[in-house]
Scaffold this motif. Structure first.
Motif, PDB file in Angstrom:
ATOM      1  N   LEU A  56       0.605  -1.264   0.075  1.00  0.00           N
ATOM      2  CA  LEU A  56       0.152   0.032   0.160  1.00  0.00           C
ATOM      3  C   LEU A  56       0.890   1.320  -0.628  1.00  0.00           C
ATOM      4  O   LEU A  56       0.122   1.568  -0.532  1.00  0.00           O
ATOM      5  CB  LEU A  56      -0.667  -0.031   0.839  1.00  0.00           C
ATOM      6  N   ASP A  57       1.852   1.445   0.674  1.00  0.00           N
ATOM      7  CA  ASP A  57       2.887   2.524   0.913  1.00  0.00           C
ATOM      8  C   ASP A  57       3.661   2.732  -0.403  1.00  0.00           C
ATOM      9  O   ASP A  57       3.456   3.766  -1.418  1.00  0.00           O
ATOM     10  CB  ASP A  57       3.759   2.088   2.162  1.00  0.00           C
ATOM     11  N   ARG A  58       3.655   1.548  -0.856  1.00  0.00           N
ATOM     12  CA  ARG A  58       4.193   1.700  -2.865  1.00  0.00           C
ATOM     13  C   ARG A  58       3.556   2.382  -3.491  1.00  0.00           C
ATOM     14  O   ARG A  58       3.252   3.064  -4.888  1.00  0.00           O
ATOM     15  CB  ARG A  58       4.856   0.707  -2.908  1.00  0.00           C
ATOM     16  N   HIS A  59       2.272   2.215  -3.269  1.00  0.00           N
ATOM     17  CA  HIS A  59       0.504   2.771  -4.537  1.00  0.00           C
ATOM     18  C   HIS A  59       0.313   4.302  -3.240  1.00  0.00           C
ATOM     19  O   HIS A  59      -0.747   4.579  -3.978  1.00  0.00           O
ATOM     20  CB  HIS A  59      -0.388   2.131  -4.024  1.00  0.00           C
ATOM     21  N   GLY A  60       1.107   5.020  -2.420  1.00  0.00           N
ATOM     22  CA  GLY A  60       0.609   6.176  -1.748  1.00  0.00           C
ATOM     23  C   GLY A  60      -0.348   6.143  -0.659  1.00  0.00           C
ATOM     24  O   GLY A  60      -0.727   6.927  -0.559  1.00  0.00           O
ATOM     25  N   GLU A  64       0.164   4.059   7.936  1.00  0.00           N
ATOM     26  CA  GLU A  64       0.804   5.640   9.804  1.00  0.00           C
ATOM     27  C   GLU A  64       0.182   6.592   9.316  1.00  0.00           C
ATOM     28  O   GLU A  64      -0.346   6.872   9.965  1.00  0.00           O
ATOM     29  CB  GLU A  64       2.427   5.273   9.394  1.00  0.00           C
ATOM     30  N   ALA A  65       0.221   6.958   8.581  1.00  0.00           N
ATOM     31  CA  ALA A  65      -0.332   8.510   8.083  1.00  0.00           C
ATOM     32  C   ALA A  65      -2.027   8.347   9.030  1.00  0.00           C
ATOM     33  O   ALA A  65      -2.690   9.609   9.019  1.00  0.00           O
ATOM     34  CB  ALA A  65      -0.242   8.963   7.016  1.00  0.00           C
ATOM     35  N   LEU A  66      -2.578   7.217   7.817  1.00  0.00           N
ATOM     36  CA  LEU A  66      -3.913   7.261   8.143  1.00  0.00           C
ATOM     37  C   LEU A  66      -4.240   6.888   9.989  1.00  0.00           C
ATOM     38  O   LEU A  66      -5.610   7.148  10.346  1.00  0.00           O
ATOM     39  CB  LEU A  66      -5.166   5.910   7.525  1.00  0.00           C
ATOM     40  N   SER A  67      -3.181   6.416  10.513  1.00  0.00           N
ATOM     41  CA  SER A  67      -3.073   6.395  12.035  1.00  0.00           C
ATOM     42  C   SER A  67      -3.756   6.835  12.446  1.00  0.00           C
ATOM     43  O   SER A  67      -4.265   7.192  14.069  1.00  0.00           O
ATOM     44  CB  SER A  67      -2.308   4.691  12.639  1.00  0.00           C
ATOM     45  N   HIS A  68      -3.173   8.060  12.335  1.00  0.00           N
ATOM     46  CA  HIS A  68      -3.423   9.915  13.014  1.00  0.00           C
ATOM     47  C   HIS A  68      -4.391  10.564  12.567  1.00  0.00           C
ATOM     48  O   HIS A  68      -4.584  11.214  13.541  1.00  0.00           O
ATOM     49  CB  HIS A  68      -2.247  10.583  12.367  1.00  0.00           C
ATOM     50  N   ASP A  69      -5.801   9.951  11.851  1.00  0.00           N
ATOM     51  CA  ASP A  69      -6.634  10.569  11.700  1.00  0.00           C
ATOM     52  C   ASP A  69      -7.444   9.074  11.354  1.00  0.00           C
ATOM     53  O   ASP A  69      -8.315   9.248  11.088  1.00  0.00           O
ATOM     54  CB  ASP A  69      -6.622  11.420  10.614  1.00  0.00           C
ATOM     55  N   LYS A  70      -7.729   8.671  12.846  1.00  0.00           N
ATOM     56  CA  LYS A  70      -8.468   7.249  12.321  1.00  0.00           C
ATOM     57  C   LYS A  70     -10.209   8.071  12.418  1.00  0.00           C
ATOM     58  O   LYS A  70     -10.928   9.070  13.338  1.00  0.00           O
ATOM     59  CB  LYS A  70      -8.581   6.700  13.581  1.00  0.00           C
ATOM     60  N   GLY A  85     -12.140   8.094   4.657  1.00  0.00           N
ATOM     61  CA  GLY A  85     -12.146   7.976   3.308  1.00  0.00           C
ATOM     62  C   GLY A  85     -10.756   8.239   2.201  1.00  0.00           C
ATOM     63  O   GLY A  85     -10.280   9.490   3.175  1.00  0.00           O
ATOM     64  N   LEU A  86      -9.874   7.405   1.832  1.00  0.00           N
ATOM     65  CA  LEU A  86      -8.715   7.475   0.980  1.00  0.00           C
ATOM     66  C   LEU A  86      -9.451   9.276   0.340  1.00  0.00           C
ATOM     67  O   LEU A  86      -9.969   9.218  -0.817  1.00  0.00           O
ATOM     68  CB  LEU A  86      -8.742   6.845   0.431  1.00  0.00           C
ATOM     69  N   SER A  87      -8.090  10.054   0.194  1.00  0.00           N
ATOM     70  CA  SER A  87      -8.292  10.697  -0.900  1.00  0.00           C
ATOM     71  C   SER A  87      -7.767  10.280  -1.688  1.00  0.00           C
ATOM     72  O   SER A  87      -6.867   9.687  -2.233  1.00  0.00           O
ATOM     73  CB  SER A  87      -6.755  12.365  -0.092  1.00  0.00           C
ATOM     74  N   PRO A  88      -8.030  11.298  -3.592  1.00  0.00           N
ATOM     75  CA  PRO A  88      -7.392  10.111  -4.330  1.00  0.00           C
ATOM     76  C   PRO A  88      -5.849  10.153  -4.873  1.00  0.00           C
ATOM     77  O   PRO A  88      -5.550  10.845  -5.890  1.00  0.00           O
ATOM     78  CB  PRO A  88      -8.435  11.207  -5.493  1.00  0.00           C
ATOM     79  N   VAL A  89      -5.450   9.839  -4.202  1.00  0.00           N
ATOM     80  CA  VAL A  89      -3.520   9.503  -4.182  1.00  0.00           C
ATOM     81  C   VAL A  89      -3.391   9.348  -5.235  1.00  0.00           C
ATOM     82  O   VAL A  89      -2.953   9.510  -5.973  1.00  0.00           O
ATOM     83  CB  VAL A  89      -2.973   9.041  -2.555  1.00  0.00           C
TER      84      VAL A  89
END
Length: 343
Positions: A56-60, A64-70, A85-89
């Motif tokens: 997932l990290d290699r796909h942007g 870890e970042a998501l865990s800061h804003d559950k 919800g995922l931003s359109p990275v």
């Protein structure tokens, strides 16, 4: 991604458990899901080279970042949390959220894998837009557990919860490695045959008027409720595990069957209740049944102060804190009124 097989569950609504082979990060938007399930050790989201978190990290997408804003944090009771919800990275990713499963209790992965589906009931209550998930055959990759040891309990848990009323329409289970796909298909096909083979006639749904769900540490308060119910309604049919289960019986299956055959489930909520996996399972099965039947089945009683998860506060409850037994007569009257209304 390559489709292998499907189980259509008995619960109606064309609910499906699908087996696929491929890379979960290659799910397309067109055939994607609402949430991707990822397993992790508690608070450990390091993107290693061979893990799904690493892919997932290699796909942007940084877990870890998501865990800061559950969005929803149920780690203390259900060992999981849901991302925003995922931003359109990466607009090509075929999922909108990540559900991270972090088992806090010790145990071997085959014993804990069913907790993934147990945790999904409160998630779908709060976020009903989540109707499909995808997950790998957990612990069969880096941890090296045999495919059969992990896939069998996954399928068993998925069929159990979808039949109970968990409001998912699709569950995608994905075998990542080529060498795992053939074995996974064999295990899946065998489980499908066993599931679709009739085993017993459907149970009568009202063998019990009330199933009392409680922690054994609150047995005294449970006994006070039993007495109040029987005084108010001498013929009431109660399921209380201490009274109904024979020594040496297959108690877990008996409890599941009894939950299916009762009219109401009275849940005595307390800190001990929230720390009991079986109590939470009973509560969530009753919630699932209520969603499926489109009527309230759970009747919560707030017995001792505790930090209730949001989804538990969405049902009206009677406040008996702190173990106020004088209010058990109020509980019994309310329960019997509901039973009479349903007749």
């Amino acid at each position: 991604m390559r489709f292998l097989d499907v189980i259509e569950t008995r619960g109606g609504g064309r609910r499906r458990i699908e087996l696929w082979h491929g890379d979960l990060t290659e799910l397309s938007r067109a055939g994607g899901v609402d949430a991707l399930v990822v397993s992790a050790f508690p608070d450990d989201y390091v993107p290693t080279r061979t893990s799904l978190i690493g892919a997932l990290d290699r796909h942007g997408v940084s877990v870890e970042a998501l865990s800061h804003d559950k969005d929803i944090d149920l780690r203390s009771t259900m060992s999981c949390w849901l991302s925003q919800g995922l931003s359109p990275v990466n607009p090509d990713l075929g999922f909108h959220r990540v559900l991270v499963f972090e088992p806090l209790q010790r145990g071997e992965p085959p014993e804990l894998v069913g907790d993934i589906f147990r945790s999904l009931m409160p998630i779908t209550i709060v976020r009903p837009e989540i109707t499909s998930i995808a997950l790998p055959i957990v612990a069969a990759g880096n941890m090296g557990y045999p495919i059969a040891a992990m896939l069998e309990p996954l399928i068993e848990a998925a069929t159990h919860w979808l039949d109970a009323g968990l409001p998912l329409q699709r569950v995608l289970i994905v075998a990542y490695r080529e060498e795992h796909a053939a074995e996974a298909l064999s295990v899946f096909t065998e489980a499908k045959t066993a599931y679709l083979t009739p085993s017993r006639p459907a149970a009568t749904p009202t063998d019990y008027d009330v199933f009392i769900s409680y922690s054994r540490k609150n047995a005294a308060e449970c006994d006070a409720l039993i007495q109040a119910l029987r005084e108010a309604y001498p013929g009431i049919r109660l399921f209380v595990d201490r009274h109904e289960l024979d020594p040496g019986a297959a108690w877990q299956m008996k409890i599941y069957e009894s939950l299916d055959r009762c009219d109401k489930v009275v849940a005595l909520l307390s800190p001990e209740y929230l720390s009991s996996k079986m109590c939470l399972e009973e509560f969530n099965i009753a919630l699932a049944r209520g969603r499926q039947a489109d009527r309230a089945i759970v009747f919560p009683v707030y017995l001792f102060s505790t930090d209730l998860p949001t989804y538990m506060t969405m049902s009206n409850y009677v406040d008996c804190r702190e173990g106020d037994r004088s209010r058990m007569s109020d509980v019994s009257k309310a329960v019997i009124s509901l039973l009479d209304r349903g007749r």
